[in-house]
Design an enzyme around this catalytic site. Structure first.
Site, PDB file in Angstrom:
ATOM      1  N   HIS A 195       0.968  -1.234  -0.001  1.00 14.70           N
ATOM      2  CA  HIS A 195       0.186  -0.028   0.006  1.00 14.70           C
ATOM      3  C   HIS A 195       0.696   1.356   0.215  1.00 14.70           C
ATOM      4  O   HIS A 195       0.488   2.071   0.843  1.00 14.70           O
ATOM      5  CB  HIS A 195      -1.028   0.093   1.231  1.00 14.70           C
ATOM      6  CG  HIS A 195      -1.967  -0.928   1.004  1.00 14.70           C
ATOM      7  ND1 HIS A 195      -2.483  -1.505  -0.168  1.00 14.70           N
ATOM      8  CD2 HIS A 195      -2.759  -1.589   1.966  1.00 14.70           C
ATOM      9  CE1 HIS A 195      -3.523  -2.448  -0.122  1.00 14.70           C
ATOM     10  NE2 HIS A 195      -3.717  -2.507   1.335  1.00 14.70           N
ATOM     11  N   GLU A 207     -11.983  -3.418  -2.941  1.00 15.97           N
ATOM     12  CA  GLU A 207     -10.805  -2.398  -3.506  1.00 15.97           C
ATOM     13  C   GLU A 207     -10.459  -2.774  -4.843  1.00 15.97           C
ATOM     14  O   GLU A 207      -9.979  -3.636  -5.416  1.00 15.97           O
ATOM     15  CB  GLU A 207      -9.569  -2.575  -2.896  1.00 15.97           C
ATOM     16  CG  GLU A 207      -9.646  -2.507  -1.115  1.00 15.97           C
ATOM     17  CD  GLU A 207      -8.324  -3.295  -0.495  1.00 15.97           C
ATOM     18  OE1 GLU A 207      -7.216  -2.914  -0.819  1.00 15.97           O
ATOM     19  OE2 GLU A 207      -8.885  -4.125   0.185  1.00 15.97           O
ATOM     20  N   HIS A 214      -9.656   2.239   0.378  1.00 12.88           N
ATOM     21  CA  HIS A 214      -9.590   1.022   1.393  1.00 12.88           C
ATOM     22  C   HIS A 214     -10.518   1.135   2.361  1.00 12.88           C
ATOM     23  O   HIS A 214     -10.388   0.719   3.574  1.00 12.88           O
ATOM     24  CB  HIS A 214      -8.387   1.084   2.135  1.00 12.88           C
ATOM     25  CG  HIS A 214      -7.849  -0.283   2.383  1.00 12.88           C
ATOM     26  ND1 HIS A 214      -8.293  -1.107   3.355  1.00 12.88           N
ATOM     27  CD2 HIS A 214      -6.659  -1.247   1.980  1.00 12.88           C
ATOM     28  CE1 HIS A 214      -7.766  -2.034   3.623  1.00 12.88           C
ATOM     29  NE2 HIS A 214      -6.858  -2.420   2.539  1.00 12.88           N
TER      30      HIS A 214
END
Length: 363
Positions: free
Chosen positions: A119, A328, A193
């Site tokens: 991420h 996502e 997210h």
């Protein structure tokens, strides 16, 4: 899944309000933006990390409730928290070993998930303060966030200009439009997210899910795709027909054991680049339904396996295992190291474009 528009809960004028939200350790001040439509639905978003702080949606009786996980104040979102509601970048999901080759150069990224890059690294887009502007067009209201990720940030090449526009529509959808451009070739994979729980229960196992995906990407012990594009048929990953999230989550399946449940990229059946339905979720007690549409080729379905009750969120509620789910929209994990996956390399002069819509309704 036959859904209908959620009932209005008191007509109001659509608009956007801005209020102070708190101060970062750097001394920078953050803001909280409240987007509301004419149906009484509100979405609160902060310019710190582009975080969706709260989102109210009506049940079948028109009663509003917040359906996303998070915190009561800015302090909760700062530090080591599981990316609640945030914009993720430069690269959503994992890059194996924190390494990739682009052109003739080997790039080494931070490893913040075991030996892998996750991420965007130690300081991804979820930890940055974004500039803002607001737009109102007829009955829709939009918050536009902008951020410049400079060359070398988290060891990624190139200056990357990013824009994320959140629009709350008249028909109870949160539309997210992503745009980016660069001055050097660089990997880009952006997503949001947010963790959802459409009901009032302690977990999401009774939520009913349909995924418009015929295949998924199996993972190794480090949750990195093996490279296989595996059909979902005959596996616990087959959600082509609507079924309970918890129905097969404890099956004796190697993939489920590796992730502690679902934490996998599903290959969407539609044509990448065209907006199409990716998933539908229904919570029977409340009647709330969520439809996800996207232009992306993949959808990461995460069943909140790593939540363990140690995080205390809104209203002093401890978030236990599987208390929320994420859908996502993305390109595939580790694509820079897997040439047969759709490319995530953005070239100078090209534009990164992505649209994802979270549409709320009732059954």
């Amino acid at each position: 899944m036959a859904i209908r528009t959620a009932p209005a809960v008191g007509r109001r004028d659509p608009g956007i309000d801005k209020t102070p939200y708190g101060m970062l350790a750097s001394g920078e001040r953050t803001d909280l933006f409240t987007l509301r439509n004419g149906n009484g639905i509100e979405v609160k978003i902060t310019n710190y990390g582009g975080i969706v702080v709260s989102l109210t949606a009506p049940d079948r009786h028109g009663d509003l409730a917040d359906v996303v996980l998070g915190f009561d104040s800015l302090d909760g979102f700062i530090g080591n928290r599981p990316y609640f509601g945030a914009v993720i970048g430069r690269y959503a999901n994992r890059i194996a070993g924190g390494r990739f080759i682009l052109g003739n150069h080997n790039y080494t990224l931070s490893t913040n998930d075991g030996g892998n890059h996750l991420h965007g690294g130690l300081r991804g887009f979820d930890k940055e303060l974004w500039s803002t502007r607001t737009v109102r067009r007829k009955a829709d209201v939009t918050l536009v966030l902008r951020y410049l990720s400079v060359d070398g940030e988290e060891s990624y090449p190139g200056n990357l200009e990013v824009e994320v526009a959140y629009t709350l529509t008249r028909d109870n959808a949160l539309k997210i439009e992503y745009r980016a451009s660069t001055d050097q070739p660089t990997p880009v994979n952006l997503t949001n997210h947010t963790y959802f729980n459409l009901g009032s229960g302690p977990d999401i196992l009774d939520h009913e899910l349909k995924l418009y995906a015929d295949r998924f990407t199996p993972v190794d012990a480090g949750l990195i795709p093996t490279g296989e594009l595996r059909p979902v048929g005959g596996t616990p990953f087959d959600f082509r027909t609507q079924g309970r999230i918890g129905a097969r989550i404890a099956d004796d399946d190697e993939q489920l054991k590796r992730a502690g449940g679902y934490d996998h990229n599903f290959i969407l059946a539609g044509q990448a680049g065209r907006l199409g339905v990716a998933a539908e979720v229904y919570e029977r007690k409340s009647g709330r339904a969520l439809r996800v549409l996207t232009t992306e080729p993949g959808l990461q379905f995460y069943s909140g396996n790593f939540l363990d009750g140690s995080i205390v969120g809104k209203n002093r509620k401890a978030y236990g295992r599987r208390s929320g789910f994420c859908l996502e929209a993305q390109h595939f994990p580790d694509s820079p190291n897997q040439p047969h996956f759709p490319s995530t390399i953005l070239m100078p002069g090209a534009k990164y474009r992505q649209t994802t819509i979270y549409q709320f309704a009732t059954l």
